[in-house]
Design an enzyme around this catalytic site. Sequence first.
Site, PDB file in Angstrom:
ATOM      1  N   ASP A  26       0.840  -1.201   0.000  1.00  0.00           N
ATOM      2  CA  ASP A  26       0.000   0.000   0.000  1.00  0.00           C
ATOM      3  C   ASP A  26       0.876   1.252   0.000  1.00  0.00           C
ATOM      4  O   ASP A  26       1.970   1.252   0.564  1.00  0.00           O
ATOM      5  CB  ASP A  26      -0.914  -0.033   1.243  1.00  0.00           C
ATOM      6  CG  ASP A  26      -2.091   0.911   1.117  1.00  0.00           C
ATOM      7  OD1 ASP A  26      -2.280   1.507   0.032  1.00  0.00           O
ATOM      8  OD2 ASP A  26      -2.827   1.066   2.107  1.00  0.00           O
ATOM      9  N   ARG A  30       0.087   7.595  -2.685  1.00  0.00           N
ATOM     10  CA  ARG A  30       0.614   8.680  -1.838  1.00  0.00           C
ATOM     11  C   ARG A  30       2.065   8.994  -2.182  1.00  0.00           C
ATOM     12  O   ARG A  30       2.492  10.145  -2.178  1.00  0.00           O
ATOM     13  CB  ARG A  30       0.486   8.297  -0.355  1.00  0.00           C
ATOM     14  CG  ARG A  30      -0.884   8.629   0.212  1.00  0.00           C
ATOM     15  CD  ARG A  30      -1.146   7.893   1.483  1.00  0.00           C
ATOM     16  NE  ARG A  30      -1.459   6.503   1.227  1.00  0.00           N
ATOM     17  CZ  ARG A  30      -1.510   5.547   2.145  1.00  0.00           C
ATOM     18  NH1 ARG A  30      -1.221   5.850   3.397  1.00  0.00           N
ATOM     19  NH2 ARG A  30      -1.835   4.315   1.821  1.00  0.00           N
ATOM     20  N   TRP A  31       2.827   7.954  -2.493  1.00  0.00           N
ATOM     21  CA  TRP A  31       4.240   8.162  -2.887  1.00  0.00           C
ATOM     22  C   TRP A  31       4.282   9.097  -4.098  1.00  0.00           C
ATOM     23  O   TRP A  31       5.091  10.026  -4.151  1.00  0.00           O
ATOM     24  CB  TRP A  31       4.874   6.816  -3.222  1.00  0.00           C
ATOM     25  CG  TRP A  31       6.328   6.873  -3.552  1.00  0.00           C
ATOM     26  CD1 TRP A  31       7.369   6.702  -2.687  1.00  0.00           C
ATOM     27  CD2 TRP A  31       6.910   7.110  -4.844  1.00  0.00           C
ATOM     28  NE1 TRP A  31       8.563   6.826  -3.355  1.00  0.00           N
ATOM     29  CE2 TRP A  31       8.309   7.070  -4.672  1.00  0.00           C
ATOM     30  CE3 TRP A  31       6.385   7.360  -6.104  1.00  0.00           C
ATOM     31  CZ2 TRP A  31       9.192   7.274  -5.740  1.00  0.00           C
ATOM     32  CZ3 TRP A  31       7.263   7.562  -7.160  1.00  0.00           C
ATOM     33  CH2 TRP A  31       8.650   7.518  -6.971  1.00  0.00           C
ATOM     34  N   SER A  71      -6.955  -6.480  -5.968  1.00  0.00           N
ATOM     35  CA  SER A  71      -8.082  -7.073  -5.228  1.00  0.00           C
ATOM     36  C   SER A  71      -9.346  -7.054  -6.086  1.00  0.00           C
ATOM     37  O   SER A  71      -9.418  -6.314  -7.084  1.00  0.00           O
ATOM     38  CB  SER A  71      -8.329  -6.292  -3.932  1.00  0.00           C
ATOM     39  OG  SER A  71      -8.930  -5.043  -4.230  1.00  0.00           O
ATOM     40  N   ASN A  74     -10.483  -3.636  -6.481  1.00  0.00           N
ATOM     41  CA  ASN A  74      -9.690  -2.683  -7.269  1.00  0.00           C
ATOM     42  C   ASN A  74     -10.287  -2.393  -8.649  1.00  0.00           C
ATOM     43  O   ASN A  74      -9.933  -1.403  -9.289  1.00  0.00           O
ATOM     44  CB  ASN A  74      -8.239  -3.158  -7.427  1.00  0.00           C
ATOM     45  CG  ASN A  74      -7.406  -2.982  -6.174  1.00  0.00           C
ATOM     46  OD1 ASN A  74      -6.457  -3.713  -5.935  1.00  0.00           O
ATOM     47  ND2 ASN A  74      -7.746  -2.000  -5.335  1.00  0.00           N
ATOM     48  N   ARG A 194       1.556  -4.899   6.235  1.00  0.00           N
ATOM     49  CA  ARG A 194       0.899  -3.889   5.399  1.00  0.00           C
ATOM     50  C   ARG A 194       1.752  -2.631   5.462  1.00  0.00           C
ATOM     51  O   ARG A 194       2.100  -2.165   6.557  1.00  0.00           O
ATOM     52  CB  ARG A 194      -0.517  -3.582   5.869  1.00  0.00           C
ATOM     53  CG  ARG A 194      -1.202  -2.574   4.934  1.00  0.00           C
ATOM     54  CD  ARG A 194      -2.653  -2.345   5.242  1.00  0.00           C
ATOM     55  NE  ARG A 194      -3.265  -1.555   4.180  1.00  0.00           N
ATOM     56  CZ  ARG A 194      -4.500  -1.711   3.726  1.00  0.00           C
ATOM     57  NH1 ARG A 194      -5.270  -2.634   4.244  1.00  0.00           N
ATOM     58  NH2 ARG A 194      -4.972  -0.948   2.758  1.00  0.00           N
ATOM     59  N   ARG A 200      -5.473  -1.879   8.278  1.00  0.00           N
ATOM     60  CA  ARG A 200      -6.647  -2.689   7.903  1.00  0.00           C
ATOM     61  C   ARG A 200      -6.158  -3.959   7.235  1.00  0.00           C
ATOM     62  O   ARG A 200      -5.041  -4.004   6.717  1.00  0.00           O
ATOM     63  CB  ARG A 200      -7.501  -1.945   6.856  1.00  0.00           C
ATOM     64  CG  ARG A 200      -8.169  -0.710   7.310  1.00  0.00           C
ATOM     65  CD  ARG A 200      -9.047  -0.150   6.178  1.00  0.00           C
ATOM     66  NE  ARG A 200      -8.263   0.352   5.053  1.00  0.00           N
ATOM     67  CZ  ARG A 200      -7.737   1.568   4.986  1.00  0.00           C
ATOM     68  NH1 ARG A 200      -7.895   2.414   5.975  1.00  0.00           N
ATOM     69  NH2 ARG A 200      -7.049   1.949   3.937  1.00  0.00           N
TER      70      ARG A 200
END
Length: 259
Positions: A26, A30-31, A71, A74, A194, A200
């Site tokens: 995950d 954001r990266w 997933s 996704n 994670r 989560r």
Amino acid sequence: MPAASSPVPSQPKGSALPTHVAIIMDGNGRWARQRGLPRIEGHRRGVETVRAIIDATRELGIRYLTLYAFSVENWNRPQDEVGALMGLLEYFLKRETKTLVKNRVRLLTIGRTHELPAVVRNQLEVAMKATAKFTENTLVLALNYGARTEVVDAARAYAAAVAAGKEKLNDSSWATFSRYLYTADLPDPDLVIRTSGETRVSNFLLLQGAYAEFIFSPVLWPDFTKADLATACAEFGRRERRYGQTSEQLKLAGTASSR
Ligand code: FPP
């Protein structure tokens, strides 16, 4: 249909190193955002991390690595991002198959892979065929995977086996039912990591992870390194896995005192 062979035994008690590490990768988006880049750049960098972590896993002596690459949920992402992820998967498989063969890593998948685009399915087939004979290290890609759909698929297959007289309903047990999961021939994960600071499980290996240790790393997936994996494994080695027993019982049995 599940394979007939019995599941691989899980990690030996007292072993400090996980046999099977499963990772929820995950933080790609954001990266990219932190750098003012499009999300797909984060996924591209994420693929480089995938390559590095496959090597690191092997070098650290971890035999099974499962990566949550796509997933069932996704598909709900923007269509251009879904397309880009499928493209990256195809690119990864094309480029990486030779390396997997060279390093004797078997490739397996879990999930409804029959719903993936044909180009991806074809590359998967090539890569899995080329690596099928290896037993030392296994890379499992969770693709179009969701634990709830896995249970539904397993229940359907189990019911069909009962109807066909291959299983007896009265003999139902976890040992028999679990052979109908996608992971029939895999040991349960010992350690689930994670990345990105989210805490989560997101529909990932919900049943197989029943006794796994969980580590939530703040590092975004594109920045995750072999050192971060080694740190997680060291933390895993300090945990005590009790499987419902007490610490005292474990100490008396002299099996898993510091685990
Ligand atoms: C989660 O980050 C990541 C994904 C949904 C996809 C993971 C895919 C890869 C690492 C590349 C393809 C994989 C292989 C095996 C070739 P996110 O996009 O949800 O990040 P965010 O929460 O920061 O937005």
